[in-house]
Design a protein around this motif. Sequence first.
Motif, mmCIF file in Angstrom:
data_model
loop_
_atom_site.group_PDB
_atom_site.id
_atom_site.type_symbol
_atom_site.label_atom_id
_atom_site.label_comp_id
_atom_site.label_asym_id
_atom_site.label_seq_id
_atom_site.Cartn_x
_atom_site.Cartn_y
_atom_site.Cartn_z
ATOM 1 N N PHE A 185 0.839 -1.202 0.000
ATOM 2 C CA PHE A 185 0.000 0.000 0.000
ATOM 3 C C PHE A 185 0.876 1.255 0.000
ATOM 4 O O PHE A 185 0.678 2.175 -0.793
ATOM 5 N N SER A 186 1.882 1.273 0.881
ATOM 6 C CA SER A 186 2.772 2.441 0.980
ATOM 7 C C SER A 186 3.522 2.659 -0.329
ATOM 8 O O SER A 186 3.697 3.789 -0.784
ATOM 9 N N LEU A 187 3.964 1.550 -0.922
ATOM 10 C CA LEU A 187 4.730 1.632 -2.164
ATOM 11 C C LEU A 187 3.891 2.259 -3.278
ATOM 12 O O LEU A 187 4.371 3.098 -4.043
ATOM 13 N N LEU A 188 2.642 1.872 -3.317
ATOM 14 C CA LEU A 188 1.751 2.403 -4.336
ATOM 15 C C LEU A 188 1.516 3.896 -4.121
ATOM 16 O O LEU A 188 1.621 4.693 -5.062
ATOM 17 N N VAL A 189 1.239 4.274 -2.873
ATOM 18 C CA VAL A 189 1.023 5.695 -2.579
ATOM 19 C C VAL A 189 2.308 6.464 -2.894
ATOM 20 O O VAL A 189 2.266 7.547 -3.484
ATOM 21 N N PHE A 190 3.444 5.868 -2.545
ATOM 22 C CA PHE A 190 4.743 6.499 -2.809
ATOM 23 C C PHE A 190 4.907 6.788 -4.304
ATOM 24 O O PHE A 190 5.269 7.890 -4.712
ATOM 25 N N ALA A 191 4.606 5.769 -5.131
ATOM 26 C CA ALA A 191 4.808 5.921 -6.576
ATOM 27 C C ALA A 191 3.890 7.000 -7.149
ATOM 28 O O ALA A 191 4.348 7.911 -7.861
ATOM 29 N N ILE A 192 2.626 6.925 -6.814
ATOM 30 C CA ILE A 192 1.678 7.890 -7.389
ATOM 31 C C ILE A 192 1.948 9.290 -6.838
ATOM 32 O O ILE A 192 1.976 10.269 -7.584
ATOM 33 N N ALA A 193 2.177 9.376 -5.521
ATOM 34 C CA ALA A 193 2.426 10.690 -4.916
ATOM 35 C C ALA A 193 3.715 11.304 -5.457
ATOM 36 O O ALA A 193 3.790 12.511 -5.652
ATOM 37 N N SER A 194 4.734 10.470 -5.741
ATOM 38 C CA SER A 194 5.987 10.988 -6.301
ATOM 39 C C SER A 194 5.727 11.662 -7.642
ATOM 40 O O SER A 194 6.203 12.771 -7.896
ATOM 41 N N VAL A 195 4.962 10.978 -8.492
ATOM 42 C CA VAL A 195 4.663 11.548 -9.814
ATOM 43 C C VAL A 195 3.893 12.854 -9.654
ATOM 44 O O VAL A 195 4.219 13.863 -10.282
ATOM 45 N N MET A 196 2.885 12.825 -8.784
ATOM 46 C CA MET A 196 2.055 14.026 -8.611
ATOM 47 C C MET A 196 2.864 15.200 -8.052
ATOM 48 O O MET A 196 2.795 16.308 -8.560
ATOM 49 N N LEU A 197 3.633 14.920 -6.995
ATOM 50 C CA LEU A 197 4.416 15.993 -6.363
ATOM 51 C C LEU A 197 5.457 16.546 -7.341
ATOM 52 O O LEU A 197 5.658 17.750 -7.435
ATOM 53 N N PHE A 198 6.083 15.631 -8.073
ATOM 54 C CA PHE A 198 7.162 16.047 -8.968
ATOM 55 C C PHE A 198 6.628 16.903 -10.104
ATOM 56 O O PHE A 198 7.171 17.969 -10.401
ATOM 57 N N THR A 199 5.563 16.463 -10.741
ATOM 58 C CA THR A 199 5.055 17.231 -11.872
ATOM 59 C C THR A 199 4.477 18.561 -11.401
ATOM 60 O O THR A 199 4.661 19.578 -12.080
#
Lengths: 228, 378
Positions: free
Chosen positions: B33-47
Amino acid sequence: MIELKDIHKAFNQGRENEYWALSGIDLTLEGRKVTALRGPSGSGKTTLLTILGCLARPTRGRIRLKEEDVSGLPERFLTGVRRSTFGFVFQQFNLVRGLSALENVMLPAYPLGLPRHELLARAEARLAGLQLGHRREARVEWLSGGEQQRVAIARALINDPEIVIADEPTANLDTALSRQFMGILEALVDEGRTVILTSHDPLVVESTVVDRVVTLRDGRIVDPGNAA
Amino acid sequence: MTHWIARQRYLIDFTLAALARRKVRNIGLLLVFSLLVFAIASVMLFTSALRAEAARVLAASPEVILQRLVAGRHDLIPPGYIERIGRVRGVQRIEGRLWGYYYDPVVKANYTFQVLADNPPAPGSIVVGAGLARFRGVRPGNTLSFRSYAGRLFSFTVTEVLPASAELVSSDLVLLSEADFRAFFDYPAGHYTDIALSVANPLETRTVATKLSTLLPDSRPILRDEVLRTYASIFDWREGIVLTLLSAALLAFGILAWDKASGLSAEERREIGILKAIGWETGDVIRMKLWEGLLVALSAFLTGYLAAYLHVFHFSAAFLAPVLKGWAVLYPRYTLTPAIDGLQIATLFLFTVFPYAVAVLVPIWRAAITDPDAVMRA
């Protein structure tokens, strides 16, 4: 104290495998007495016990508990009645594995939201009263059969119920532990509690602690015992 | 109220004990669960940080850039154009710009050569971007040689390396004098690459652009807002691609979560039966399981989001940079300014925590409404 009128209980009603576990039970149980329900397997004694303990509702008939009709109460109110009036000791003890003896004893009181120190003191007193104070922190799966049963009894008493319900309490115990249980039973009666149990163990039904033995067969009472 | 709080505390206590008892299952679930949130949140925060960065950097750029077109292609601005624009009302400042691209075979990268109108380097010297300096291993005082497209070798002295804070737009930049630029590219005198215009009143930008199109029909005015929009859509597009790829992971997680959360084990069913038999209401059991689901989901969400924040803003989004920054060779190295979008957090929360809570609740509700006498027959 508990009055049953024309109690019927069906399982799988309306289906092909419909089965009537109880048919026309009329029974009045007095308070501060020990009543044993006896009968062969499939006679309906456990079903009757669940109805007496408000764990299940009859398909037909009326139950009066302390002069109050509880047969039509919604589940939520029935749970309240169960929590405040009854304490249960199950055949398999039904303790929650992974929790300590103390935590298991406190479980029925959680929904009451009592102050923690008060609940802890009460649970510790119950365990100490059953000579289990030294095992309070032990996980229940590490306890012996007799210890597990005493934890189950302490749990049944945590909300200070008037009536204790026990299903085949000696079925998993050897003779020595069964005698120990009968001693506890006597103490419960001395405290002024009503005890209703099922058993076909002669050590229980022939004991002097038991005031009345009700015999069932095929969902009917064949011998109501001595109600005196 | 105290009674209610005490009750919730007992429920949470029991929930934590229940979570600890099923350690392996819950830790596994928490990790995925954390890994998934990490991946999606990384993309969102970065862009979103990139968009904010681009907007911040471009805020100082000219309102209008005028390019000349020949056969639909960008061509040089011939002499006389700047003087003609000078007569357009509303234009505050006009600047003929000189810039071009140069392919450096040494590092197999493209550089942008540009002449600054204000304070340009002296002839024979250059100022370079931080990415270029890093790749070519140069520092102020070093000499850098480039072979021009005409085949002549030019040597320049590096006088300065541009600050890393502007690396997003200056990673590959070479600033040089006008004389050097014209000599290096054989650029005809009086010609410019394009024209940068400042407009006194920002509300008049479009009017000025229309006037320019009428005055110089062979030219194309590019507005700053359009550039910003283009940047935004590029980052949106890249974000979309990555999120599309991640959607497979999201789906896989959904299946896993549903399986783990909805498949009540026999042990859990037994426990629910016991709790009901000893006096817990259906609502208590559901609340307890809701706490369990929320504790798992919230811990995973916070862990994943915090890890994503650190990944993007403290470790320069090491996992995403090659895909999302989109620079060919000279990847800019810089620390993004943290930019968090509340709506994005809410969306992510809704798509991760909410489905999990539902997945937990449905089977519990089914189990919790069963008659408590079942436990007598177990």
